[in-house]
Motif scaffolding. Structure first.
Motif, PDB file in Angstrom:
ATOM      1  N   UNK A 169       0.783  -1.201   0.035  1.00 18.25           N
ATOM      2  CA  UNK A 169      -0.022   0.019   0.093  1.00 18.25           C
ATOM      3  C   UNK A 169       0.802   1.389  -0.112  1.00 18.25           C
ATOM      4  N   UNK A 170       2.148   1.041   0.665  1.00 16.36           N
ATOM      5  CA  UNK A 170       2.901   2.265   0.588  1.00 16.36           C
ATOM      6  C   UNK A 170       3.462   2.897  -0.707  1.00 16.36           C
ATOM      7  N   UNK A 171       3.575   1.924  -1.788  1.00 15.23           N
ATOM      8  CA  UNK A 171       3.498   2.213  -3.156  1.00 15.23           C
ATOM      9  C   UNK A 171       2.511   2.382  -3.933  1.00 15.23           C
ATOM     10  N   UNK A 172       1.405   1.824  -3.417  1.00 14.79           N
ATOM     11  CA  UNK A 172       0.208   1.933  -4.292  1.00 14.79           C
ATOM     12  C   UNK A 172      -0.351   3.384  -4.048  1.00 14.79           C
ATOM     13  N   UNK A 173      -0.189   4.009  -2.979  1.00 11.59           N
ATOM     14  CA  UNK A 173      -0.693   5.392  -2.728  1.00 11.59           C
ATOM     15  C   UNK A 173       0.154   6.680  -3.404  1.00 11.59           C
ATOM     16  N   UNK A 174       1.309   6.134  -4.137  1.00 15.04           N
ATOM     17  CA  UNK A 174       1.868   7.216  -4.917  1.00 15.04           C
ATOM     18  C   UNK A 174       0.995   7.639  -5.801  1.00 15.04           C
ATOM     19  N   UNK A 175       0.398   6.734  -6.620  1.00 11.37           N
ATOM     20  CA  UNK A 175      -0.302   7.218  -7.837  1.00 11.37           C
ATOM     21  C   UNK A 175      -1.232   6.249  -8.343  1.00 11.37           C
ATOM     22  N   UNK A 176      -2.183   6.399  -9.148  1.00 14.72           N
ATOM     23  CA  UNK A 176      -3.147   5.549  -9.678  1.00 14.72           C
ATOM     24  C   UNK A 176      -2.648   4.456 -10.694  1.00 14.72           C
ATOM     25  N   UNK A 177      -1.467   5.134 -11.223  1.00 15.39           N
ATOM     26  CA  UNK A 177      -0.722   4.171 -12.241  1.00 15.39           C
ATOM     27  C   UNK A 177       0.387   3.336 -11.794  1.00 15.39           C
ATOM     28  N   UNK A 178       0.508   3.523 -10.297  1.00 19.84           N
ATOM     29  CA  UNK A 178       1.728   2.699  -9.770  1.00 19.84           C
ATOM     30  C   UNK A 178       1.140   1.154  -9.696  1.00 19.84           C
ATOM     31  N   UNK A 179       2.549   0.341  -9.641  1.00 20.15           N
ATOM     32  CA  UNK A 179       1.835  -1.201  -9.672  1.00 20.15           C
ATOM     33  C   UNK A 179       2.721  -1.925  -8.402  1.00 20.15           C
ATOM     34  N   UNK A 180       2.287  -2.747  -7.861  1.00 21.60           N
ATOM     35  CA  UNK A 180       2.697  -3.406  -6.792  1.00 21.60           C
ATOM     36  C   UNK A 180       2.537  -5.029  -7.018  1.00 21.60           C
ATOM     37  N   UNK A 181       3.345  -5.816  -6.782  1.00 25.22           N
ATOM     38  CA  UNK A 181       3.389  -7.125  -7.129  1.00 25.22           C
ATOM     39  C   UNK A 181       3.842  -7.863  -5.923  1.00 25.22           C
ATOM     40  N   UNK A 182       3.273  -9.200  -5.398  1.00 25.82           N
ATOM     41  CA  UNK A 182       3.858  -9.963  -4.540  1.00 25.82           C
ATOM     42  C   UNK A 182       4.110 -11.288  -5.205  1.00 25.82           C
ATOM     43  N   UNK A 183       5.100 -12.008  -4.924  1.00 23.53           N
ATOM     44  CA  UNK A 183       5.474 -13.136  -5.326  1.00 23.53           C
ATOM     45  C   UNK A 183       5.889 -14.012  -4.077  1.00 23.53           C
ATOM     46  N   UNK A 184       4.984 -15.161  -4.017  1.00 27.15           N
ATOM     47  CA  UNK A 184       5.428 -16.052  -2.836  1.00 27.15           C
ATOM     48  C   UNK A 184       5.309 -17.418  -3.305  1.00 27.15           C
ATOM     49  N   UNK A 185       5.623 -18.549  -2.259  1.00 25.28           N
ATOM     50  CA  UNK A 185       5.548 -19.896  -2.699  1.00 25.28           C
ATOM     51  C   UNK A 185       4.683 -20.368  -1.543  1.00 25.28           C
ATOM     52  N   UNK A 186       3.629 -19.426  -0.859  1.00 28.87           N
ATOM     53  CA  UNK A 186       2.686 -19.722   0.075  1.00 28.87           C
ATOM     54  C   UNK A 186       1.280 -19.388  -0.147  1.00 28.87           C
ATOM     55  N   UNK A 187       0.365 -20.319  -0.542  1.00 29.37           N
ATOM     56  CA  UNK A 187      -0.847 -20.056  -0.971  1.00 29.37           C
ATOM     57  C   UNK A 187      -1.301 -19.344   0.477  1.00 29.37           C
ATOM     58  N   UNK A 188      -1.189 -19.875   1.610  1.00 29.29           N
ATOM     59  CA  UNK A 188      -1.835 -19.374   2.783  1.00 29.29           C
ATOM     60  C   UNK A 188      -1.560 -17.917   3.029  1.00 29.29           C
TER      61      UNK A 188
END
Length: 428
Positions: free
Chosen positions: A253-272
């Motif tokens: 969220x700290x990056x998402x609040x920069x602007x509507x055209x920002x992008x954030x991505x999470x990579x994980x090996x855990x579905x939980x």
């Protein structure tokens, strides 16, 4: 946020597409404004400041009285925080200075390199919806450390015709007094071409909106150098089951609040973990003053589950994020395998906002995948390298025949002759 489980490798490129920043649509507009500024100088600056920023200004230069007033109005807690950030940024960027070393490539042939500061630099400091006074520290401090003789700041004024006090306090703190109430395309044009009021510079630094980005790219074609191509802000988080979901959500969220055209991505090996992060994002989002902005950015964003750490690392290097947070047990080992990223944050207690403000590293970083080829801003960004060589008669006697053969092979006989006449003189 879109949730994707175990995507096939042929899907990766599409999954990692950035939002279209629409720069191509802005180039015609930016070009027209830049040409007007080049021709009509201050008159054009006044016109576009009134048109785009809704402010009528007769004078663009910030006065000493305005700086003094701003410094008095900044609270003591914020001043103390800025001083802490300044100290850390100075330490990190001072350490980047390197001394030149003379290399004897062969007997009688000496070569060396000298770092020389760029004489005149321009710093663009965003001042609209989020006045980035931290960017003053990130750009002006390395410029000062490098030894730039002239540092110019352009930052837009608010509706009251004033600049955010924290921006002026930060500039005064680092010793920059040439500050102009200018934003957008017209500010970039002023620094590129110069006007009756604003001096031209040799290199322009700093983030900005799409209009600023388009203008920087256009002026870099011929008139002036820029720090790097730039686009909307972005963060990628790599996490395993050892990560704290609330921390990850906060970082996204700290990056998402920069602007509507920002992008954030999470990579994980855990579905939980994905499910927990999704819940935390929803809960924290409701508390944000810039909720509407962040919500739009989340529409561009992804939660991706992969099978292995190796796949996560491969996807990360394909994406080349501006910011990369590694919240994993083996964070340092995995971090050592990262080849494409602007700035890396290791462990659960290294939030991206630390780099944005006060840890010491620079927050002006390559976006849009440019981390595959570009570095973030450093002290070196404000310097240029000049190479030197000194060759003795003995050195040229040894090296000269190789130069003659190579020059003749390229059919550049005057190049060959520049050596030949010297060798004849030495022999005589």
């Amino acid at each position: 946020m879109q949730k994707i489980l175990y995507p096939k490798k042929e899907q990766w490129q599409q999954l990692l597409e950035r939002p279209d920043n629409g720069l191509e649509d802005l180039f015609d507009t930016a070009k027209g404004v830049l040409q007007d500024v080049q021709r009509n100088k201050d008159a054009a600056l006044k016109k576009y400041t009134r048109m785009f920023d809704g402010v009528t200004l007769e004078e663009f230069a910030v006065t000493k009285e305005e700086i003094d007033e701003a410094c008095l109005s900044v609270g003591s807690d914020l001043k103390e925080a800025i001083l802490t950030a300044k100290s850390n940024i100075e330490k990190f960027h001072e350490a980047q200075r390197v001394s030149s070393k003379v290399i004897e490539t062969m007997p009688g042939v000496q070569c060396w390199q000298r770092s020389v500061a760029i004489d005149k630099v321009g710093l663009y400091i965003p001042g609209g919806t989020a006045p980035l006074f931290s960017t003053v520290l990130m750009l002006a401090l390395p410029a000062k450390i490098a030894g730039c003789k002239e540092i110019v700041i352009c930052t837009p004024a608010g509706a009251d015709g004033k600049i955010n006090p924290a921006i002026l306090y930060s500039a005064n703190l680092v010793g920059v007094s040439r500050i102009f109430k200018l934003g957008g395309i017209q500010a970039i044009g002023a620094m590129a071409y110069g006007t009756e009021t604003v001096p031209s510079v040799s290199k322009i630094f700093g983030p900005g909106n799409r209009f600023v980005t388009a203008a920087k790219q256009l002026v870099s074609i011929k008139e002036v150098a820029i720090d790097m191509p730039a686009g909307p802000s972005e963060v990628m988080v790599m996490a395993d089951e050892s990560a704290e979901p609330s921390f990850i959500a906060a970082d996204l969220l700290s990056q998402a609040e920069h602007g509507a055209d920002s992008q954030v991505v999470l990579l994980t090996n855990s579905e939980a973990l994905i499910d927990e992060v999704e819940k935390e994002v929803a809960a924290q989002l409701e508390l944000l003053p810039r909720k509407d902005v962040a919500e739009k950015a989340l529409g561009n964003s992804r939660l991706i589950v992969l099978k292995t750490e190796a796949e996560m690392l491969e996807m990360c290097n394909d994406y080349a994020p501006e910011h990369l947070i590694i919240s994993m047990r083996d964070d340092e080992e995995i971090g050592s395998k990262v080849t494409n990223a602007g700035s890396v944050f290791l462990g659960n207690y290294s939030p991206e906002s630390a780099g944005d403000y006060a840890s010491g590293t620079n927050h002006t970083l390559p976006t849009q995948g440019y981390a595959k080829a570009y570095s973030g801003v450093s002290t070196d960004s404000f310097m240029k390298k000049i190479t030197y060589q000194k060759i003795t008669q003995a050195g040229l006697t040894k090296l000269g025949p190789s130069i003659e053969i190579m020059a003749e092979a390229e059919q550049l006989i005057a190049h060959k002759n520049a050596v030949t006449v010297r060798l004849k003189k030495i022999k005589n």
